[in-house]
Design a protein around this motif. Structure first.
Motif, PDB file in Angstrom:
ATOM      1  N   ILE A   1      45.666 -13.275 -44.868  1.00 46.14           N
ATOM      2  CA  ILE A   1      46.895 -13.549 -45.063  1.00 46.14           C
ATOM      3  C   ILE A   1      47.959 -13.449 -43.864  1.00 46.14           C
ATOM      4  O   ILE A   1      48.112 -12.314 -43.563  1.00 46.14           O
ATOM      5  CB  ILE A   1      47.396 -13.043 -46.420  1.00 46.14           C
TER       6      ILE A   1
ATOM      7  N   THR B   1      48.228 -17.114 -52.325  1.00 47.91           N
ATOM      8  CA  THR B   1      46.899 -16.781 -52.046  1.00 47.91           C
ATOM      9  C   THR B   1      46.013 -16.438 -53.082  1.00 47.91           C
ATOM     10  O   THR B   1      44.718 -16.653 -53.253  1.00 47.91           O
ATOM     11  CB  THR B   1      47.098 -15.542 -51.081  1.00 47.91           C
TER      12      THR B   1
ATOM     13  N   PHE C   1      49.629 -21.775 -44.949  1.00 47.83           N
ATOM     14  CA  PHE C   1      48.149 -21.025 -45.181  1.00 47.83           C
ATOM     15  C   PHE C   1      47.129 -21.815 -45.885  1.00 47.83           C
ATOM     16  O   PHE C   1      45.959 -21.856 -45.411  1.00 47.83           O
ATOM     17  CB  PHE C   1      48.839 -19.828 -46.351  1.00 47.83           C
TER      18      PHE C   1
END
Length: 236
Positions: free
Chosen positions: A55, A72, A169
């Protein structure tokens, strides 16, 4: 203190994820059965533990991390479901349920206090500062945004996201297809926390910006696929 990721917060992140999984366990059990559900939860925790060191660090602003950490966890859920031969829409429905249950777990009185805070002069001032700071791009993986003054009629204030940390991400993790389902969770969150959010377009859908407009007492206007409102395991 300098960090590259959030490994130093691993225990806290794992506890939060564990609570989220526990809230939806009964719903998942009705869908997958007890044995498969236990396997799914184990796999999801393993996936999340592996993700934590990856992360990207974007600072310790609690305001930004509130919108950053969930993606996440959702990716861990998606990958664990893939191991159970479930598809993207299955993951989207469970993610939508998790977001709704997480918001509903906040006591009603606290939700109303959060709504008051969300439209306070203090938070608007903080959001404006965060937006200006984000444009320095100190953390490449972070959000970049503009603060938009409200007109007093259509909306009270707004945020235009130029760059989305969540999309970055997911792109880095080769899971960008999950992004629209993550964006859909803005719908139940807005309804339960009283954001009065209008958000017609997102970067996840290919638009250059995500336009958030907040109106106290307003209706939530965040388009979502109707399939997400169906029970887990229902055919599209």
């Amino acid at each position: 203190m300098s960090h590259e990721n959030y490994l130093y917060r691993k225990n806290q992140l794992m506890r939060t994820f564990g609570r989220q999984l526990a809230r939806v366990k009964s719903s998942v059990s009705s869908w997958l059965g007890e044995e498969q559900t236990n396997q799914f939860i184990w796999e999801a925790r393993q996936e999340y533990e592996a993700l934590i060191p990856r992360i990207p660090y974007i600072g310790d602003s609690s305001l930004l991390l509130t919108f950053y950490f969930p993606v996440t966890r959702y990716l861990a859920v998606y990958r664990a479901l893939q191991k159970q031969d479930k598809n993207l829409e299955d993951a989207g429905r469970l993610i939508f349920l998790i977001a709704r249950e997480e918001s509903m777990a906040i006591p009603y009185v606290v939700r109303r206090l959060m709504e008051t805070l969300w439209f306070s002069r203090w938070l608007r001032k903080l959001a404006k500062k965060r937006a200006i700071r984000s444009q320095q791009r100190r953390y490449p993986g972070s959000f970049v945004m503009n603060y938009v003054e409200g007109d007093g009629r259509e909306f009270d204030y707004g945020i235009d996201y130029i760059e989305c940390a969540n999309c970055k991400f997911l792109q880095a993790e080769n899971a960008f297809e999950l992004a629209p389902y993550v964006c859909a969770t803005d719908n139940p969150i807005s309804e339960l926390l009283g954001w009065g959010l209008t958000r017609p377009k997102t970067i996840a859908e290919g638009f250059p910006t995500c336009s958030f407009r907040f109106k106290k007492g307003g209706a939530t206007n965040v388009p979502i696929p109707q399939s997400l409102l169906k029970p887990l395991g229902t055919e599209a």
